[in-house]
Design an enzyme around this catalytic site. Structure first.
Site, short mmCIF file in Angstrom:
data_model
loop_
_atom_site.label_atom_id
_atom_site.label_comp_id
_atom_site.label_asym_id
_atom_site.label_seq_id
_atom_site.Cartn_x
_atom_site.Cartn_y
_atom_site.Cartn_z
N SER A 1 0.67 -1.20 0.05
CA SER A 1 0.09 -0.11 -0.06
C SER A 1 0.86 1.26 -0.03
CB SER A 1 -0.78 0.08 1.09
OG SER A 1 -1.57 1.21 1.54
N TYR B 1 -1.20 -0.12 10.47
CA TYR B 1 -1.38 -0.42 9.30
C TYR B 1 -0.28 -0.30 8.25
CZ TYR B 1 -3.69 -1.29 4.70
OH TYR B 1 -4.14 -1.76 3.30
#
Length: 257
Positions: A147, A160
């Site tokens: 990501s 995250y």
């Protein structure tokens, strides 16, 4: 130009998190390129539907395994299935991921363990588990779905971002360590993609406007656009690419002011 560089006929791709979003888009993309499929996710009913759909639409073999790859028992069940089915894997797509977004001081030990086990340990252990099989081909591919949050700050929470940064570094390490075994390892880094998981955040008009204002292409990405990038990194045409992380972000990481 040899078109053989641009298809995956005769190869088998194992795609994790394949029941929806980017994973489902990958299943369709790889099937269209001629690859046989092994689809892995927790939702057995959804996997069954997808399997029938892809076999009806494409001339490929599709199998599925219902397993939670965030724990050792789930990974062992996948390995047992592969042994029993005597299925070879040429490409591994580590797409499993999840999040519990909150401020850094609010994470419990359980929250942190959940994110790291789901996003990092699942990919690392699945790579290690399949390494002997991938090595025997001398021409295998791994793509890890990271990501942009692993490359810069976004509002998905520190845990995250940490997990996705770890996935990108894992990609570099395995690419160097396993290059001599004929295994190419790459990653992709999406920005906002129109999936079930992103729907809630993007439903807020002001937030959506802010996201788009930081995205040079001026729109949200689609799952099939991410799947195409993943497929490219598995094609013979990308045979000299390893150890890289390819942003699929509409220009977000290049944005300046």
């Amino acid at each position: 130009m040899s078109l053989s560089r641009w298809h995956l006929t005769g190869k088998t791709a194992l795609i994790t998190g394949a029941s929806q979003g980017i994973g489902y888009a990958c299943a369709r993309e790889f099937a269209e390129l001629g690859a046989d499929l092994i689809l892995v996710a927790r939702d057995e009913d959804r996997l069954s539907v997808i399997t029938r759909e892809l076999e009806d639409e494409f001339d490929v073999s599709v199998h599925y395994v219902s397993a939670d790859l965030s724990d050792g028992e789930g990974r062992e069940s996948l390995l047992d299935w592969l042994r029993d089915a005597d299925r070879e894997v040429h490409a591994l797509i580590n797409n499993v991921g999840n999040n519990r977004a909150q401020r850094a001081t609010a994470y419990s030990d359980a929250d942190l363990a959940f994110i790291l086990n789901t996003n990092v340990a699942s990919a690392f252990e699945t790579c290690r588990m399949l390494y002997p099989q991938l090595k025997q081909h001398g021409d295998a591919r791994i793509v890890n779905v990271a990501s942009v949050s692993g490359m810069t700050h976004v509002r998905t929470g520190a845990a995250y971002g940490m997990s996705k940064a770890a996935l990108i570094q894992m990609t570099r390490n395995l690419a160097c360590e396993w290059a001599a075994d004929g295994i190419r390892v790459n990653a992709i880094a999406p920005w906002y993609i129109r999936t079930q998981r992103s729907a809630a955040a993007l439903s807020a008009p002001e937030y959506l406007d802010e996201v788009l204002s930081r995205t040079p292409l001026g729109r949200i990405g689609e799952p099939h656009e991410v799947a195409a990038a993943i497929a490219f990194l598995c094609l013979p045409a990308s045979s000299y690419i390893t150890g890289t992380c390819l942003p699929v972000d509409g220009g977000f990481l290049s944005y300046g002011f």
